[in-house]
Scaffold this motif. Structure first.
Motif, mmCIF file in Angstrom:
data_model
loop_
_atom_site.group_PDB
_atom_site.id
_atom_site.type_symbol
_atom_site.label_atom_id
_atom_site.label_comp_id
_atom_site.label_asym_id
_atom_site.label_seq_id
_atom_site.Cartn_x
_atom_site.Cartn_y
_atom_site.Cartn_z
ATOM 1 N N GLU A 1 0.683 -1.206 0.085
ATOM 2 C CA GLU A 1 -0.134 -0.180 0.240
ATOM 3 C C GLU A 1 0.795 1.384 -0.034
ATOM 4 O OE1 GLU A 1 -1.458 -1.476 4.277
ATOM 5 O OE2 GLU A 1 -2.080 0.513 3.955
ATOM 6 N N LEU B 1 6.616 8.436 -4.832
ATOM 7 C CA LEU B 1 5.604 9.151 -5.588
ATOM 8 C C LEU B 1 5.135 10.377 -5.147
ATOM 9 C CD1 LEU B 1 3.357 5.697 -5.872
ATOM 10 C CD2 LEU B 1 4.218 6.849 -7.833
ATOM 11 N N ARG C 1 11.694 5.087 -9.118
ATOM 12 C CA ARG C 1 12.224 3.818 -8.455
ATOM 13 C C ARG C 1 13.648 3.838 -7.680
ATOM 14 N NH1 ARG C 1 8.663 -0.389 -8.694
ATOM 15 N NH2 ARG C 1 7.233 -0.350 -10.265
ATOM 16 N N PHE D 1 -12.519 8.743 -3.273
ATOM 17 C CA PHE D 1 -11.759 8.625 -4.537
ATOM 18 C C PHE D 1 -11.357 7.335 -4.811
ATOM 19 C CE2 PHE D 1 -11.104 13.199 -4.321
ATOM 20 C CZ PHE D 1 -11.261 13.617 -3.108
ATOM 21 N N TYR E 1 -8.748 5.152 -7.423
ATOM 22 C CA TYR E 1 -7.417 5.247 -8.233
ATOM 23 C C TYR E 1 -7.345 3.810 -8.686
ATOM 24 C CZ TYR E 1 -6.116 9.803 -6.304
ATOM 25 O OH TYR E 1 -6.095 11.106 -5.988
ATOM 26 N N GLN F 1 -4.325 1.489 -10.442
ATOM 27 C CA GLN F 1 -2.912 1.356 -10.428
ATOM 28 C C GLN F 1 -2.387 0.350 -11.081
ATOM 29 O OE1 GLN F 1 -0.741 1.361 -6.780
ATOM 30 N NE2 GLN F 1 1.074 2.489 -7.625
ATOM 31 N N GLY G 1 3.384 -1.485 -11.765
ATOM 32 C CA GLY G 1 4.651 -0.804 -11.975
ATOM 33 C C GLY G 1 4.514 0.682 -12.311
ATOM 34 N N LYS G 2 3.152 1.068 -12.318
ATOM 35 C CA LYS G 2 2.899 2.574 -12.673
ATOM 36 C C LYS G 2 2.217 3.316 -11.256
ATOM 37 C CE LYS G 2 3.570 1.773 -17.067
ATOM 38 N NZ LYS G 2 4.711 2.389 -17.778
ATOM 39 N N SER G 3 2.018 4.540 -11.531
ATOM 40 C CA SER G 3 1.442 5.399 -10.440
ATOM 41 C C SER G 3 0.268 5.234 -10.371
ATOM 42 C CB SER G 3 2.284 6.740 -10.573
ATOM 43 O OG SER G 3 1.742 7.525 -11.479
ATOM 44 N N PRO G 4 -0.575 5.711 -9.307
ATOM 45 C CA PRO G 4 -2.123 5.720 -9.129
ATOM 46 C C PRO G 4 -2.573 6.604 -10.347
ATOM 47 C CG PRO G 4 -1.303 5.604 -6.971
ATOM 48 C CD PRO G 4 -0.179 5.912 -7.824
ATOM 49 N N LEU H 1 -6.312 8.580 -11.081
ATOM 50 C CA LEU H 1 -7.696 8.807 -10.624
ATOM 51 C C LEU H 1 -8.837 8.616 -11.583
ATOM 52 C CD1 LEU H 1 -9.380 10.091 -8.188
ATOM 53 C CD2 LEU H 1 -9.224 12.179 -9.367
ATOM 54 N N PHE I 1 -5.650 6.348 2.203
ATOM 55 C CA PHE I 1 -5.637 5.235 1.157
ATOM 56 C C PHE I 1 -5.938 3.806 1.756
ATOM 57 C CE2 PHE I 1 -4.757 6.890 -3.178
ATOM 58 C CZ PHE I 1 -4.129 8.017 -2.642
ATOM 59 N N GLY I 2 -6.700 2.957 1.225
ATOM 60 C CA GLY I 2 -6.952 1.695 1.548
ATOM 61 C C GLY I 2 -5.562 0.899 0.997
ATOM 62 N N GLN I 3 -5.721 -0.616 1.211
ATOM 63 C CA GLN I 3 -4.289 -1.340 0.739
ATOM 64 C C GLN I 3 -4.592 -1.795 -0.628
ATOM 65 O OE1 GLN I 3 -6.691 -2.186 2.842
ATOM 66 N NE2 GLN I 3 -6.767 -4.317 3.294
#
Lengths: 111, 112
Positions: A42, A90, A107, B34, B36, B38, B41-44, B46, B102-104
């Motif tokens: 997370e 991030l 990274r 919200f 998101y 993901q 290997g990428k960013s979140p 929205l 954020f949740g997991q």
């Protein structure tokens, strides 16, 4: 599409080095954030800023530090990198009360 | 400590089915929610947001809020393999002015 940029995208570096991860946004957003995320795990907020000269620690303790001298710029620094700092970092920004958008991330791998 | 909880999954659905993702939150006063997406290997990214005044639909995505039970859902209709990703639920700490909790995340796998 949010205009938030992070450099470098990837960094492999030895233990003990000083590292600065760059984050910039061109939208004039007041609020900026740094998150740390290990693969498959997370998101953890490590630093945030609600404006110039304002920085706060997040929910996860981090040995990194941040600064906010200009609205558009929110760099994160590790004075002496260790293997435990290996992770994805991030950056995100939002206007007051607005939606939070993320950069592509850095990274970081510490050997 | 305010919390946001999600089932980590993986949730596996066949292509074309409806995927239903849920998220519970602990702060009854929360008003902004919200979702998101993901990719590995990428960013979140929205994809949806709703406020306490109602549900929202955007294309194949619908976000629903149940304030009484303190959960928010994301429905994905006509699921596609390209929807396979981790979906993060986030709740804004309005008294903090912008921080998100954020949740997991729930991993969704759409099988062709």
């Amino acid at each position: 599409e949010a205009d938030i940029y992070q450099t470098p995208r990837y960094l492999v570096i030895g233990t003990g080095k000083k590292i600065t991860l760059e984050c910039s946004q061109t939208m004039g957003h007041d609020k900026m954030y740094w998150y740390q995320q290990d693969p498959g795990m997370e998101l953890h907020l490590i630093h945030y800023s609600y404006g110039v000269n304002s920085t706060e620690k997040g929910d996860l303790s981090s040995e990194s530090t941040v600064s906010r001298i200009r609205t558009e710029h929110f760099p994160l620094t590790l004075e002496s990198a260790r293997p435990s700092h290996t992770s994805q970092y991030l950056c995100a920004s939002s206007e007051s009360g607005g939606l939070q958008h993320f950069g592509d991330g850095t990274r970081l791998s510490i050997l | 400590q305010k919390e946001v909880e999600q089932n980590s999954g993986p949730l596996s659905v066949p292509e074309g089915a409806i995927a239903s993702l849920n998220c519970t939150y602990s702060d009854r006063g929360s008003q902004s929610f919200f979702w998101y997406r993901q990719y590995s290997g990428k960013s979140p990214e929205l994809i949806m947001f709703i406020y306490s005044n109602g549900d929202k639909e955007d294309g194949r995505f619908t976000a629903q809020l149940n304030k009484a039970s303190q959960y928010v859902s994301l429905l994905i209709r006509d699921s596609q393999p390209s929807d396979s990703a981790t979906y993060l639920c986030a709740v804004r700490e309005d008294n903090q002015g912008g921080k998100l909790i954020f949740g997991q995340g729930t991993e969704l796998s759409v099988k062709p």
